[in-house]
Design a protein around this motif. Structure first.
Motif, short mmCIF file in Angstrom:
data_model
loop_
_atom_site.label_atom_id
_atom_site.label_comp_id
_atom_site.label_asym_id
_atom_site.label_seq_id
_atom_site.Cartn_x
_atom_site.Cartn_y
_atom_site.Cartn_z
N GLY A 133 6.31 -8.32 -1.45
CA GLY A 133 5.43 -7.94 -0.36
C GLY A 133 3.98 -8.36 -0.56
O GLY A 133 3.65 -9.15 -1.45
N PHE A 134 3.11 -7.81 0.29
CA PHE A 134 1.69 -8.09 0.24
C PHE A 134 0.94 -6.77 0.02
O PHE A 134 1.22 -5.76 0.67
N LEU A 135 -0.02 -6.82 -0.90
CA LEU A 135 -0.79 -5.63 -1.23
C LEU A 135 -1.76 -5.31 -0.10
O LEU A 135 -2.59 -6.14 0.28
N VAL A 136 -1.67 -4.10 0.44
CA VAL A 136 -2.59 -3.64 1.48
C VAL A 136 -3.80 -2.95 0.86
O VAL A 136 -4.94 -3.18 1.26
N GLY A 137 -3.57 -2.10 -0.13
CA GLY A 137 -4.67 -1.40 -0.79
C GLY A 137 -4.22 -0.77 -2.08
O GLY A 137 -3.04 -0.44 -2.26
N GLU A 143 -1.16 3.23 -4.30
CA GLU A 143 -1.02 1.83 -3.90
C GLU A 143 -0.12 1.73 -2.69
O GLU A 143 0.84 2.50 -2.54
N LEU A 144 -0.42 0.76 -1.79
CA LEU A 144 0.40 0.50 -0.61
C LEU A 144 0.59 -0.99 -0.46
O LEU A 144 -0.37 -1.75 -0.43
N SER A 145 1.86 -1.42 -0.37
CA SER A 145 2.22 -2.80 -0.04
C SER A 145 3.17 -2.78 1.14
O SER A 145 3.85 -1.77 1.39
N VAL A 187 11.68 -3.21 7.52
CA VAL A 187 10.26 -3.22 7.17
C VAL A 187 10.03 -2.12 6.14
O VAL A 187 10.46 -0.97 6.34
N PHE A 188 9.38 -2.48 5.04
CA PHE A 188 9.18 -1.55 3.93
C PHE A 188 7.69 -1.30 3.71
O PHE A 188 6.90 -2.25 3.65
N PHE A 189 7.32 -0.04 3.55
CA PHE A 189 6.02 0.34 3.04
C PHE A 189 6.26 0.96 1.67
O PHE A 189 6.98 1.96 1.55
N LYS A 190 5.69 0.39 0.64
CA LYS A 190 6.05 0.80 -0.72
C LYS A 190 4.81 0.94 -1.58
O LYS A 190 3.73 0.41 -1.27
#
Length: 518
Positions: A133-137, A143-145, A187-190
């Protein structure tokens, strides 16, 4: 070594010259004439191995030179904590450290947050595992990706219309598909919260073919590589394809024998770990064989249990997520041997129309076991125990892949509203899948066969399939691919819009699909 004074700041800037480009380190030091020291540490690992090398990382770490056989990826195969540098899975390198002088020079300033990367990455082996994934913050609180998987698929099941006769002599209709669908989206938020070991995944999951939509969260605490505990939605661990390998199969969906015997998705708790290098386990306790579409008010007071153990003796790994196919091109023979099982007391989850919502358990003639008259005219099954036991083995070497799995399935302890001619049904079967890359990391060709042996004593016949396909990877990644496949199907016992098969089919299925995963 060159030196110049920065006007207005009163700082001296020194640049280390002559080092490799990745190792060039620039320091700002105060007062002038005080130079932050630069030190190095060398740390190396073997494939499947993990090493931790003590070091002073308070001033930061940068990789100066890669020395191992595998790529070094920050956060994946190397990282650092407040005690040193760690490397894994063949990564090795020379690492540059910012030493105490740099730390002392900035003592008056607030200390930067400590690195939050876990000591060693822990594989989760879940059926709903996100990609990198892509790092959001990322911060001290967590942490959220974001990660996603999407598949568009064309399926043509031929002939379009025909009939077949079930094991009781009843004539039934086969309705073949010919359509294009945005088949599956996930869709994953991890990330993690409070502590890198406390991990979460929030999943948005849809299969438009079956009109199934779900939003759910999985939570876990990764105590160590030897033991991690999770809760949420996962696959019952009764076959190898339910141990985290999706979407890295040869085709985009399972072969026929796997689709027939395997368990489904469950809500519950599960534990995974690697007690010794290369030996993994996964054990789960949940509510039922398939929880999708089931309300909690429909459940009885029984539980479903399952476990899988697999051993990778030669390289201690079998590719990312235990993938099918050798896209990575192993230079050393990689092997895997496993055993999986699930036990589930099953009920029909009768809907308002009087029919069963539980459609996962099919007899070897493709008839739903809970359908009225499935085993005897005028008799409906109300309860049945489902057990599956499978054994698998696989090998990879220089782009070649071979895997086989053998299944046993028992249906017994029937409860029905009338007498039944059987007390137990025992079906068996196996698949063999093989693949290689004529063009490494670009073109993969493969073939497979499924053989299903219905319980002859209970009146059931055999089924089989033979298939060939190819995968084309347009980018330098396993995560983007075009798949084409042709299947010769003989008396399919599987009937699900999720996969490639329709019950009773005796013909040919052609499919084409494109997927992305990140």
């Amino acid at each position: 070594m060159s030196e110049r004074r920065s006007a207005g700041l009163g700082l001296t800037m020194r640049t280390c010259i002559g080092l490799p480009p990745l190792a060039a380190v620039l320091f700002l030091a105060a007062p002038a004439g005080s130079l932050a020291q630069v030190a190095t540490v060398t740390c190396a690992s073997k494939p499947g191995d993990r090493q931790h090398c003590p070091a002073d990382t308070s001033g930061g770490v940068a990789i100066a030179k890669s020395l191992g056989d595998s790529s070094c990826l920050l956060g994946k195969t190397w990282g650092y904590d407040d005690a040193g540098v760690w490397v894994a899975d063949g990564c090795g390198g020379e690492f540059r450290l910012g030493q105490a002088a740099a730390r002392d020079a900035s003592a008056a300033a607030p200390a930067p947050p400590s690195p939050t990367t876990p000591l060693v990455p822990v594989e989760t082996w879940g059926i709903f595992d996100p990609g990198k994934g892509f790092l959001v913050g990322k911060g001290g609180a967590g942490e959220l990706s974001i990660s996603a998987y999407a598949l568009v698929r064309y399926v043509n099941q031929m002939p379009g219309e025909r009939t077949f006769t079930d094991h009781l002599g009843n004539e039934r209709t086969v309705d073949g598909r010919n359509d294009i669908w945005p088949h599956r989206v996930m869709v994953f938020f991890k990330g993690w919260l409070g502590n890198p070991r406390l991990v979460y995944t929030i999943t948005l999951w849809t299969v438009l073919d079956t009109n199934q939509n779900a939003i759910f969260g999985n939570l876990g605490y990764q105590f160590s590589r030897k033991f991690s505990l999770y809760a949420g939605l996962n696959g019952n661990p009764g076959s190898r394809s339910l141990q985290g390998s999706h979407p890295y199969w040869l085709g985009h969906d399972r072969v026929m024998v796997d689709e027939f015997f395997r368990p489904f998705f469950n809500a519950g708790v599960w534990a995974t770990g690697e007690p010794v290098p290369g030996l993994w386990y996964n054990a789960m306790l949940g509510n039922t064989n398939s929880i999708l579409g089931v309300k909690s008010s429909q459940l009885d007071r029984t539980f479903t249990t399952g476990a899988s153990v697999w051993w990778m003796p030669t390289t201690k790994e079998f590719g990312p997520r235990g993938a099918y196919g050798d896209w990575e091109r192993h230079e050393k023979v990689a092997t895997r041997f496993g055993v999986s099982t699930t036990f589930s007391p099953e009920q029909p989850f009768t809907n308002s129309s009087g029919g069963p919502d539980n459609t996962t358990l099919r007899l070897a003639d493709s008839v739903n076991v809970f359908e009225p008259g499935a085993l005897a005219p005028g008799v409906t099954v109300d309860r049945v125990d489902y057990r599956v036991l499978s054994f698998d083995a696989g090998v990879k070497y220089k782009g070649f892949f071979l895997q086989a799995e053998y299944y046993n399935r028992w249906l017994d302890n029937f409860q029905a509203d009338g007498p039944l001619p059987v007390g137990q049904i025992h079906d068996t079967g196996f698949y063999v899948q093989a693949a290689f890359y004529p063009v490494p990391k670009k073109l993969e060709v493969y073939a497979a066969t499924s053989q299903i042996f219905g319980d002859e004593a209970a009146g059931f016949a055999n089924s089989s399939e033979y298939l060939a396909g190819a995968n084309f990877y347009p980018t330098n990644s396993r995560n983007h691919r075009l798949n084409v496949q042709v299947i010769d199907v003989h008396h399919s016992p599987v009937s699900s819009a999720f996969g490639y098969y329709v019950g009773g089919q005796d013909g040919t299925t052609v499919s084409a699909a494109f997927s992305v995963f990140f």
